[in-house]
Design an enzyme around this catalytic site. Sequence first.
Site, mmCIF file in Angstrom:
data_model
loop_
_atom_site.group_PDB
_atom_site.id
_atom_site.type_symbol
_atom_site.label_atom_id
_atom_site.label_comp_id
_atom_site.label_asym_id
_atom_site.label_seq_id
_atom_site.Cartn_x
_atom_site.Cartn_y
_atom_site.Cartn_z
ATOM 1 N N TYR A 158 -15.627 129.018 -8.591
ATOM 2 C CA TYR A 158 -15.045 129.495 -9.850
ATOM 3 C C TYR A 158 -15.163 128.405 -10.912
ATOM 4 O O TYR A 158 -15.137 127.206 -10.601
ATOM 5 C CB TYR A 158 -13.564 129.834 -9.676
ATOM 6 N N TYR B 263 -16.410 132.109 -0.061
ATOM 7 C CA TYR B 263 -15.948 130.714 -0.180
ATOM 8 C C TYR B 263 -14.763 130.470 0.750
ATOM 9 O O TYR B 263 -14.022 131.398 1.101
ATOM 10 C CB TYR B 263 -15.576 130.385 -1.628
ATOM 11 N N ARG C 201 -13.192 133.824 2.312
ATOM 12 C CA ARG C 201 -13.030 135.033 1.512
ATOM 13 C C ARG C 201 -14.381 135.705 1.308
ATOM 14 O O ARG C 201 -15.386 135.072 0.999
ATOM 15 C CB ARG C 201 -12.418 134.706 0.146
ATOM 16 N N HIS D 2 -16.084 139.115 -3.781
ATOM 17 C CA HIS D 2 -15.152 140.022 -4.454
ATOM 18 C C HIS D 2 -15.100 139.695 -5.937
ATOM 19 O O HIS D 2 -15.460 138.598 -6.365
ATOM 20 C CB HIS D 2 -13.750 139.934 -3.846
ATOM 21 N N HIS E 265 -12.405 140.009 -9.346
ATOM 22 C CA HIS E 265 -11.022 140.222 -9.780
ATOM 23 C C HIS E 265 -10.985 141.081 -11.043
ATOM 24 O O HIS E 265 -11.828 140.927 -11.933
ATOM 25 C CB HIS E 265 -10.350 138.885 -10.081
#
Length: 223
Positions: A107, A146, A154, A157, A159
């Site tokens: 991120y 990650y 995870r 995906h 958000h």
Amino acid sequence: MESPINRRQILKNSILGGVAGLAGVAGMAQAQAICKNGMLTPAQTEGPFYPVKLQADLDADLTLLKGQTERARGEIVDLWVLVQNEECQAIPDALVDLWQACATGKYDNPKDPNPAEVDPFFQYWAKVRTDSAGIAKIRTIKPGAYPAGEDWIRPPHIHFKISAEGYAELTTQMYFSGEALNRKDSILNELKPADREKLIVKFTRDPQSTIPKGVFTTTLKTS
């Protein structure tokens, strides 16, 4: 004598037809279930990596930054986000606020401890309004998995925070069909199986394009 088609069925046919026309075969399987009763989209955690840096580029194409010619790394996907209410009516001018990791699983957030590389050509964050049919089209990349804890990776995906006047804001996450990590994800598996399926999108390629396409159907609750 045949019973007249009620208003709800007309709305259903209209929405299904619109989604099928835009996304082709990619969204057909999920579009079949759009107007089932009790199809509110389940909420999920916002997570710790909501963007904190202001940026001028928040448009619907996350693969190409303004002023750049090089596209983001990773597999490009086209995503149609359909926003509707409990009566199967499209919600125009809804705000679709989305953020995600890049192809490496990183991120663009100083809190992210992942040592993976940031992609300088990826947008990471977008804010898009739905059109008159309740649809926002997004071009992005499939995010990388990650590490989120000991023995926990995870799955890919995206958000979302989706809001519209007169409706409760929805914060949730969208997942990719066919990912083995989906079965082991603590956040996804907090949900009942039927609710999990509402957040998992199947991406397919049509004969006219090499870019996978999918439809994420979201239903907001009247506030």
